[in-house]
Scaffold this motif. Structure first.
Motif, PDB file in Angstrom:
ATOM      1  N   PRO A   1      -5.985   5.855   0.608  1.00  0.00           N
ATOM      2  CA  PRO A   1      -7.135   5.044   1.043  1.00  0.00           C
ATOM      3  C   PRO A   1      -8.392   5.882   1.204  1.00  0.00           C
ATOM      4  O   PRO A   1      -8.325   7.120   1.308  1.00  0.00           O
ATOM      5  CB  PRO A   1      -6.666   4.473   2.396  1.00  0.00           C
ATOM      6  CG  PRO A   1      -5.179   4.562   2.362  1.00  0.00           C
ATOM      7  CD  PRO A   1      -4.852   5.772   1.551  1.00  0.00           C
ATOM      8  N   ASP A   2      -9.512   5.231   1.236  1.00  0.00           N
ATOM      9  CA  ASP A   2     -10.784   5.947   1.354  1.00  0.00           C
ATOM     10  C   ASP A   2     -10.913   6.660   2.690  1.00  0.00           C
ATOM     11  O   ASP A   2     -11.524   7.728   2.784  1.00  0.00           O
ATOM     12  CB  ASP A   2     -11.948   4.969   1.167  1.00  0.00           C
ATOM     13  CG  ASP A   2     -12.001   4.401  -0.245  1.00  0.00           C
ATOM     14  OD1 ASP A   2     -11.502   5.073  -1.162  1.00  0.00           O
ATOM     15  OD2 ASP A   2     -12.528   3.281  -0.421  1.00  0.00           O
ATOM     16  N   THR A   3     -10.374   6.077   3.742  1.00  0.00           N
ATOM     17  CA  THR A   3     -10.465   6.682   5.072  1.00  0.00           C
ATOM     18  C   THR A   3      -9.073   6.847   5.665  1.00  0.00           C
ATOM     19  O   THR A   3      -8.212   5.978   5.515  1.00  0.00           O
ATOM     20  CB  THR A   3     -11.313   5.803   6.017  1.00  0.00           C
ATOM     21  OG1 THR A   3     -10.737   4.491   6.100  1.00  0.00           O
ATOM     22  CG2 THR A   3     -12.747   5.703   5.516  1.00  0.00           C
TER      23      THR A   3
ATOM     24  N   SER B   1       0.836  -1.198   0.000  1.00  0.00           N
ATOM     25  CA  SER B   1       0.000   0.000   0.000  1.00  0.00           C
ATOM     26  C   SER B   1       0.872   1.248   0.000  1.00  0.00           C
ATOM     27  O   SER B   1       0.573   2.233  -0.673  1.00  0.00           O
ATOM     28  CB  SER B   1      -0.920  -0.009   1.225  1.00  0.00           C
ATOM     29  OG  SER B   1      -1.789  -1.117   1.179  1.00  0.00           O
TER      30      SER B   1
ATOM     31  N   ASN C   1      -8.439  14.853  -0.557  1.00  0.00           N
ATOM     32  CA  ASN C   1      -7.848  13.609  -1.058  1.00  0.00           C
ATOM     33  C   ASN C   1      -6.341  13.546  -0.843  1.00  0.00           C
ATOM     34  O   ASN C   1      -5.668  12.669  -1.383  1.00  0.00           O
ATOM     35  CB  ASN C   1      -8.168  13.432  -2.545  1.00  0.00           C
ATOM     36  CG  ASN C   1      -7.552  14.528  -3.408  1.00  0.00           C
ATOM     37  OD1 ASN C   1      -7.026  15.518  -2.901  1.00  0.00           O
ATOM     38  ND2 ASN C   1      -7.628  14.356  -4.708  1.00  0.00           N
TER      39      ASN C   1
ATOM     40  N   GLN D   1      -1.771  10.125  -5.428  1.00  0.00           N
ATOM     41  CA  GLN D   1      -2.478   8.962  -5.959  1.00  0.00           C
ATOM     42  C   GLN D   1      -2.290   7.775  -5.008  1.00  0.00           C
ATOM     43  O   GLN D   1      -1.220   7.610  -4.423  1.00  0.00           O
ATOM     44  CB  GLN D   1      -1.949   8.604  -7.348  1.00  0.00           C
ATOM     45  CG  GLN D   1      -1.930   9.757  -8.340  1.00  0.00           C
ATOM     46  CD  GLN D   1      -3.315  10.243  -8.686  1.00  0.00           C
ATOM     47  OE1 GLN D   1      -4.247   9.452  -8.810  1.00  0.00           O
ATOM     48  NE2 GLN D   1      -3.459  11.546  -8.861  1.00  0.00           N
TER      49      GLN D   1
END
Length: 210
Positions: A57-59, A30, A104, A54
């Motif tokens: 993670p979403d959270t 990751s 983001n 880029q």
């Protein structure tokens, strides 16, 4: 059939080791997937520079941006905590820079200057035990003050002046030659007319030549 206690302990340790290796591999994978895209790749002075992150993670809990090889309070540009009223908290390295953070993990540097060049690093905190990091090198170039095209009008002007000067000199020379020819012809005609008049009157002191 019962499994001996020693065998169970070895099996549990092997399973735990395998799980740890798997989690570590996932974390490394990751972290390797996190990278920064520069838009544009080669910014120039007074251009806006977007550092787009880029693989986020979403959270996550928060993220920090740094300017420099080291990541500490003195190099921190800002901290961004999503979900609160004022998510961006500027750091000591922000200075007079105009930087906007996005939910983001990305950031926008407005009107970039050559002094903004350096190593930009982002650290995204997923939880207390997991932080994803990425960095990129930014080089803000001065705008080209002397492009080849800027010399073209000067060179073209010099060339045009040279050509015009040569043509003018040629025209002046031709005019002088034409003037001399016309003057010589006119003087010859005047001389012949005068001689003819003297011959007719019988008063020509010298012979006239045609």
């Amino acid at each position: 059939m019962e499994i001996p206690m020693g065998t169970q302990g070895c099996f549990s340790k092997s399973l735990l080791l395998s799980a740890s290796i798997l989690v570590l591999w996932m974390l490394q994978g990751s972290q390797a997937a996190l990278y920064i895209q520069k838009i544009p790749e080669q910014p120039q002075k007074n251009q806006d520079l977007l550092l787009s992150v880029q693989g986020v993670p979403d959270t996550f809990q928060d993220f920090n941006w740094y300017l420099g090889e080291e990541t500490y309070g003195g190099t921190r540009l800002f901290t961004y905590i999503p979900g609160i009223q004022r998510p961006q908290r500027d750091g000591s390295a922000m200075g007079q820079r105009d930087i906007v953070g996005f939910p983001n993990g990305s950031m926008l540097l407005r009107r970039a200057q050559p002094t903004d060049s350096g190593t930009y690093q982002v650290a995204i905190t997923i939880n207390s035990e997991w932080t994803m990091k990425a960095k990129t090198e930014v080089q803000v170039a001065e705008k080209n003050k002397e492009l080849p095209s800027t010399h073209l009008p000067t060179n073209a002007g010099i060339l045009a002046a040279t050509i015009i000067g040569s043509l003018a000199a040629g025209a002046l020379l031709i005019s002088c030659i034409a003037y001399l020819l016309v003057t010589r012809n006119w003087r010859g005609q005047s001389h012949r007319v005068a001689c003819g008049a003297h011959v007719s009157a019988g008063t020509s002191p010298v012979p006239c030549f045609r």
